[in-house]
Scaffold this active site. Structure first.
Site, PDB file in Angstrom:
ATOM      1  N   ASP A  44      49.729 -17.769  41.063  1.00  0.00           N
ATOM      2  CA  ASP A  44      51.264 -17.750  41.282  1.00  0.00           C
ATOM      3  C   ASP A  44      51.823 -16.699  40.442  1.00  0.00           C
ATOM      4  OD1 ASP A  44      50.865 -18.833  38.630  1.00  0.00           O
ATOM      5  OD2 ASP A  44      51.979 -20.733  39.306  1.00  0.00           O
ATOM      6  N   SER A  45      51.123 -15.886  39.719  1.00  0.00           N
ATOM      7  CA  SER A  45      51.523 -14.778  38.788  1.00  0.00           C
ATOM      8  C   SER A  45      52.041 -13.753  40.121  1.00  0.00           C
ATOM      9  CB  SER A  45      50.440 -14.140  38.150  1.00  0.00           C
ATOM     10  OG  SER A  45      49.463 -13.662  38.912  1.00  0.00           O
ATOM     11  N   ASP A  83      45.843 -20.677  43.599  1.00  0.00           N
ATOM     12  CA  ASP A  83      46.599 -21.363  42.587  1.00  0.00           C
ATOM     13  C   ASP A  83      47.663 -22.155  43.167  1.00  0.00           C
ATOM     14  OD1 ASP A  83      47.011 -21.695  39.834  1.00  0.00           O
ATOM     15  OD2 ASP A  83      48.173 -19.687  39.521  1.00  0.00           O
ATOM     16  N   LYS A 113      43.084 -24.167  41.847  1.00  0.00           N
ATOM     17  CA  LYS A 113      43.449 -24.330  40.231  1.00  0.00           C
ATOM     18  C   LYS A 113      44.959 -25.095  40.114  1.00  0.00           C
ATOM     19  CE  LYS A 113      45.346 -20.662  37.538  1.00  0.00           C
ATOM     20  NZ  LYS A 113      46.442 -20.863  37.154  1.00  0.00           N
ATOM     21  N   GLU A 115      47.744 -26.641  36.743  1.00  0.00           N
ATOM     22  CA  GLU A 115      48.109 -26.363  35.473  1.00  0.00           C
ATOM     23  C   GLU A 115      48.294 -28.134  35.112  1.00  0.00           C
ATOM     24  OE1 GLU A 115      51.477 -24.079  34.682  1.00  0.00           O
ATOM     25  OE2 GLU A 115      50.584 -22.415  35.763  1.00  0.00           O
ATOM     26  N   GLU A 182      44.793 -20.660  28.795  1.00  0.00           N
ATOM     27  CA  GLU A 182      45.630 -19.646  28.685  1.00  0.00           C
ATOM     28  C   GLU A 182      46.292 -19.708  27.368  1.00  0.00           C
ATOM     29  OE1 GLU A 182      48.435 -18.824  31.875  1.00  0.00           O
ATOM     30  OE2 GLU A 182      49.248 -17.182  30.701  1.00  0.00           O
TER      31      GLU A 182
END
Ligand code: KIV
Length: 233
Positions: A44-45, A83, A113, A115, A182
């Site tokens: 999502d960067s 993500d 992925k 978070e 991270e």
């Protein structure tokens, strides 16, 4: 030939470091794939490096799926990881399952992925039970930027280190096949890596993880104003 999760786990167990880079389109995916990268993360960067936003918050599930499909078309051997973006999985476990399912079915991702901390452990258990491979992203979680207000290093205090160790074990027990660390203090990342028996992939988390992930544009030095300590262009 497509790399598989059991193959990557076998290589991790034999002591090999695993490699992951981000990509958002078919051309970069092809170049990374030809370099024998193990995993390509459609991060999502992309909200920042592709869309020019300040944070990852605005990214939608449809955008991640679109870019994952592009990356998947350019990839023959690397594992493609989608993500899941902010608010595509936090609202409920049903929402999370449907979002992850779309990433695999519509995006052609090999894994997802997410978070999270302890609140996401049951979600990971459900996804894994349904046959959706999951990477749990702990430590600095950019999707919580509106709460935290900064991108600081985590796990410097004993208390934070203990809670990261507890999260890591809980995600492993819930079936996550990998952890992404991270912004975790190097010694805490090392402790997590020796505590769990699944690979840890680090970014800004010191040299002791089982592998590393970088944002491809950062690695290539495309933003001359971005000089984080962990990055060698
Ligand atoms: O979105 C992303 O690219 C990521 C990496 C920074 C690990 O989550």
């Amino acid at each position: 030939m497509k790399k598989t999760i059991p193959q990557l786990i076998k290589r991790y167990r034999s002591g090999e470091k695993l490699t992951m880079l981000t990509a958002y389109d078919a051309t970069f995916a092809r170049i990374l794939d030809e370099s024998q990268i193990d995993m390509i993360l459609v991060g999502d960067s992309l909200g920042m490096v592709i869309q020019g936003n300040e944070t990852t918050i605005p990214v939608t599930l449809d955008e991640i799926i679109y870019h994952t499909r592009c990356v998947s078309r350019g990839t023959k051997s690397a594992l493609v990881i989608a993500d899941l973006p902010f608010m595509s999985y936090q609202a409920s476990r049903t929402q999370a399952m449907l979002a992850a399912g779309r990433a695999l079915k519509d995006g052609n991702a090999d894994a997802v992925k997410i978070e999270g901390g302890m609140e996401m452990v049951e979600t990971v258990r459900l996804m894994t039970a349904a046959g959706i491979p999951v990477i749990a992203h702990i430590g600095l979680k950019p999707q919580t930027i509106r709460m935290t207000g900064n991108y600081r290093i985590h796990g410097k205090s004993n208390e934070e280190a203990e809670s990261l160790l507890a999260e890591a074990s809980a995600f492993e027990n819930a079936g996550a096949f990998m952890l992404l660390l991270e912004g975790v203090a190097a010694e805490t990342a090392a402790a997590v890596t020796s505590r769990v028996s699944i690979p840890t992939i680090g970014i800004s988390s010191g040299p002791h993880c089982s592998g590393q992930v970088l944002v491809i544009y950062d690695l290539l030095g495309f933003d001359p104003s971005f000089h984080p300590k962990y990055l060698k262009v």
